[in-house]
Design a protein around this motif. Structure first.
Motif, mmCIF file in Angstrom:
data_model
loop_
_atom_site.group_PDB
_atom_site.id
_atom_site.type_symbol
_atom_site.label_atom_id
_atom_site.label_comp_id
_atom_site.label_asym_id
_atom_site.label_seq_id
_atom_site.Cartn_x
_atom_site.Cartn_y
_atom_site.Cartn_z
ATOM 1 N N ILE A 168 3.410 -24.764 16.353
ATOM 2 C CA ILE A 168 2.760 -24.845 17.660
ATOM 3 C C ILE A 168 3.845 -25.027 18.710
ATOM 4 C CG2 ILE A 168 2.344 -27.349 17.563
ATOM 5 C CD1 ILE A 168 -0.426 -26.668 18.929
ATOM 6 N N GLY A 169 3.665 -24.356 19.836
ATOM 7 C CA GLY A 169 4.638 -24.440 20.911
ATOM 8 C C GLY A 169 3.953 -24.576 22.253
ATOM 9 N N ASP A 170 4.682 -25.086 23.237
ATOM 10 C CA ASP A 170 4.130 -25.193 24.586
ATOM 11 C C ASP A 170 4.986 -24.391 25.558
ATOM 12 O OD1 ASP A 170 6.373 -26.753 25.329
ATOM 13 O OD2 ASP A 170 5.346 -28.629 24.863
ATOM 14 N N GLU A 171 4.577 -24.340 26.797
ATOM 15 C CA GLU A 171 5.295 -23.540 27.791
ATOM 16 C C GLU A 171 6.514 -24.266 28.356
ATOM 17 O OE1 GLU A 171 2.856 -24.352 31.889
ATOM 18 O OE2 GLU A 171 1.962 -22.924 30.481
ATOM 19 N N HIS A 172 6.779 -25.453 27.836
ATOM 20 C CA HIS A 172 7.934 -26.229 28.279
ATOM 21 C C HIS A 172 9.111 -26.091 27.314
ATOM 22 C CE1 HIS A 172 5.324 -28.098 31.294
ATOM 23 N NE2 HIS A 172 4.427 -28.173 30.335
ATOM 24 N N GLY A 173 8.988 -25.155 26.368
ATOM 25 C CA GLY A 173 10.102 -24.881 25.467
ATOM 26 C C GLY A 173 10.088 -25.655 24.171
ATOM 27 N N HIS A 174 9.043 -26.417 23.924
ATOM 28 C CA HIS A 174 8.957 -27.177 22.683
ATOM 29 C C HIS A 174 8.251 -26.350 21.613
ATOM 30 C CE1 HIS A 174 8.773 -30.452 25.879
ATOM 31 N NE2 HIS A 174 9.964 -30.585 25.314
ATOM 32 N N VAL A 175 8.858 -26.217 20.456
ATOM 33 C CA VAL A 175 8.243 -25.568 19.300
ATOM 34 C C VAL A 175 8.498 -26.436 18.082
ATOM 35 C CG1 VAL A 175 8.134 -23.516 17.843
ATOM 36 C CG2 VAL A 175 8.676 -23.267 20.266
ATOM 37 N N ILE A 176 7.432 -26.771 17.361
ATOM 38 C CA ILE A 176 7.578 -27.586 16.156
ATOM 39 C C ILE A 176 6.755 -26.976 15.031
ATOM 40 C CG2 ILE A 176 7.928 -29.708 17.499
ATOM 41 C CD1 ILE A 176 5.047 -30.508 16.724
ATOM 42 N N ARG A 201 10.346 -19.373 18.083
ATOM 43 C CA ARG A 201 11.207 -19.435 19.264
ATOM 44 C C ARG A 201 11.698 -18.054 19.686
ATOM 45 N NH1 ARG A 201 12.656 -24.255 21.116
ATOM 46 N NH2 ARG A 201 12.614 -26.102 19.757
ATOM 47 N N SER A 202 11.802 -17.143 18.727
ATOM 48 C CA SER A 202 12.352 -15.817 19.035
ATOM 49 C C SER A 202 11.482 -15.041 20.016
ATOM 50 C CB SER A 202 12.540 -15.007 17.742
ATOM 51 O OG SER A 202 11.293 -14.598 17.197
ATOM 52 N N ILE A 203 10.212 -15.424 20.131
ATOM 53 C CA ILE A 203 9.316 -14.765 21.095
ATOM 54 C C ILE A 203 8.789 -15.758 22.124
ATOM 55 C CG2 ILE A 203 8.634 -12.910 19.520
ATOM 56 C CD1 ILE A 203 5.958 -14.450 19.129
ATOM 57 N N ASN A 204 9.439 -16.940 22.211
ATOM 58 C CA ASN A 204 9.009 -17.987 23.145
ATOM 59 C C ASN A 204 7.531 -18.312 22.974
ATOM 60 O OD1 ASN A 204 11.602 -18.164 24.472
ATOM 61 N ND2 ASN A 204 11.103 -16.229 25.487
#
Length: 450
Positions: A214-222, A264-267
């Motif tokens: 899951i990721g957010d628009e603030h650059g966090h991906v976990i 992350r590769s596709i934000n």
């Protein structure tokens, strides 16, 4: 945060989303077809709007009707659940054009990862290991055959726009390749309106491992750990577990890092899964990404204590994730059995009809996600899954014991179900010893139907 959300789905996932919204003080709008007028999700939502006939093309897949319902009721966002419009980039774009938030990734992300050959190229560029095969779509059957002979049989022929096992065939030699390529391509053309194909090396005796990200628009991906989805029938998942008993800690860490790298590769933002095949030698390969919440997400929730639907809502509203990677702690083991209205003795034919008697199991560590109730009439128009039975305990053996007990308590009379078949799977000695792969049901068919 949103004040009102429309749920563009039905059944247990609609109920699941409504419950999360209610706990967050968000009003909900249910949509329903004429076949679902008495469905549970219409009764639990704050509002309900009929969007068309029983045929899903004229209701749950009717984008204009769903958007009209959202505008009519003042919904600020639409949650698509899974299936139906959840991975439809056109619908995501239409939501944006109407000023309505699509609770999911952007249309561009859906397109990039929804097309299997494009996703493969993206992962190669990101340095994520992929199954040996074509770099993109196969231009012709001759080109495909040449590549198949180069990488070595057996190979898997897949539709670029595929899913659910459709447009997919295995070829063990040249003759099989030609026949199966034509068959898979025709199936893809009918199912998806897209007959572009690609091929991969067929991994023998694989485990199907997916990482929840899951990721957010603030650059966090976990990531929130993995699920083992190896127990399948015709490429459809039957039982899922979390975590996977097949992974060493070294492999788990490496796969988790690659899952995050892939997202992350596709934000990427919102929930999704990075899917891998793990061979019998402990080597893993990326196979696809699902850009939506998954049917089996509850087992991840059970072992992490994190509500994935609520995190989806926060991300879609522009908030940061409420947890970081360091906050994800895996505790115990969870198993999910999909309970379907189908007849295993008759080639798993769907079994719609009225439920005359229903008893849903409970107790410590038992969860049931469902939208059926006593005297509910299951319509013949939709997917046959009527419940997800989920258990959680301190380890796999104890979770298996709990699932046996819960399946033994589950009573659904008036229709045929796969409860007894699930019971046979859970009681199978090889399953209990973790001797499984994606062909487990096929290999053990006689024992499972003794």
């Amino acid at each position: 945060m949103f004040s009102k959300i429309l749920i563009a789905n039905r059944g247990e996932i609609a109920v699941r989303i409504i419950r999360a919204c209610r706990e967050m003080d968000i009003e909900t709008v249910a949509v329903y077809s004429t076949a679902d007028a008495e469905a549970l999700h219409t009764q639990l939502a704050d509002e309900a709007v009929c969007i068309g006939e029983a045929n899903p093309l004229k209701s749950y897949l009717d984008m204009k009707s769903i958007l009209s319902a959202a505008v009519l009721t003042g919904a600020e966002a639409i949650h698509p659940g899974f299936g139906f419009l959840s991975e439809n980039s056109k619908f995501a774009t239409m939501c944006e054009e109407c000023g309505i938030t699509f609770i999911g990734p952007t249309a561009d992300m859906i397109d990039r990862m929804g097309n299997k050959s494009e996703a493969r190229k993206t992962m190669i560029a990101a340095g994520v290991p992929v199954v040996p095969g074509s770099e993109g779509a196969i231009e012709s059957i001759e080109a495909g055959l040449a590549l198949a002979e180069d990488i070595g049989f057996p190979v898997m022929i897949k539709a670029s726009a595929g899913g659910g096992g459709r447009g997919m065939r295995i070829a063990h030699n040249k003759d099989e390749f030609i026949n199966n390529f034509n068959t898979a391509q025709a199936e893809a053309r009918t199912a998806f309106g897209d007959d572009t194909m690609y091929i991969e090396k067929y991994i023998e005796e694989p485990r199907h491992i997916e990482f929840q990200i899951i990721g957010d628009e603030h650059g966090h991906v976990i990531h929130l750990g993995e699920r083992d989805c190896s127990i399948q029938r015709r490429h459809q998942k039957v039982i899922e577990e979390a975590p996977s008993a097949a992974l060493t800690e070294e492999i788990r860490v490496a796969m988790g890092k690659d899952a995050v790298k892939a997202a992350r590769s596709i934000n990427y933002k919102n929930a999704g899964t990075i899917e891998f095949l793990l061979d019998k030698h402990g080597v893993y390969y990326f196979i696809e990404m699902n850009t939506r919440i998954q049917v089996e997400h509850p087992i991840t929730e059970m072992i992490t204590g994190i509500d994935l639907i609520k995190e989806q809502l926060r991300v879609a509203a522009g908030e940061e994730l409420s947890i970081g990677q360091e906050d994800v702690v895996i505790k115990g083991h969870a198993i999910e059995c999909r309970i379907n209205a189908e007849d295993p003795s008759n080639n798993f034919m769907p079994s719609p009809g009225k439920i005359d008697q229903l008893y849903i199991p409970g107790g410590f560590g038992v969860r049931v996600d469902s939208a059926v109730y006593n005297q509910y009439k299951i319509p013949p128009n939709y997917d046959s899954m009527i419940a997800k039975l989920i258990v959680h305990d301190t380890d796999r053996d104890k979770a298996i014991g709990k699932m046996k007990r819960a399946l033994g308590e589950f009573v659904v009379n008036g229709i045929k179900t796969n409860i007894d078949f699930q019971y046979a799977l859970i009681n199978n000695e090889k399953f209990q010893k973790n001797q499984i792969d994606t062909a487990f049901i096929e290999k053990n068919w006689s024992d499972l139907n003794a």
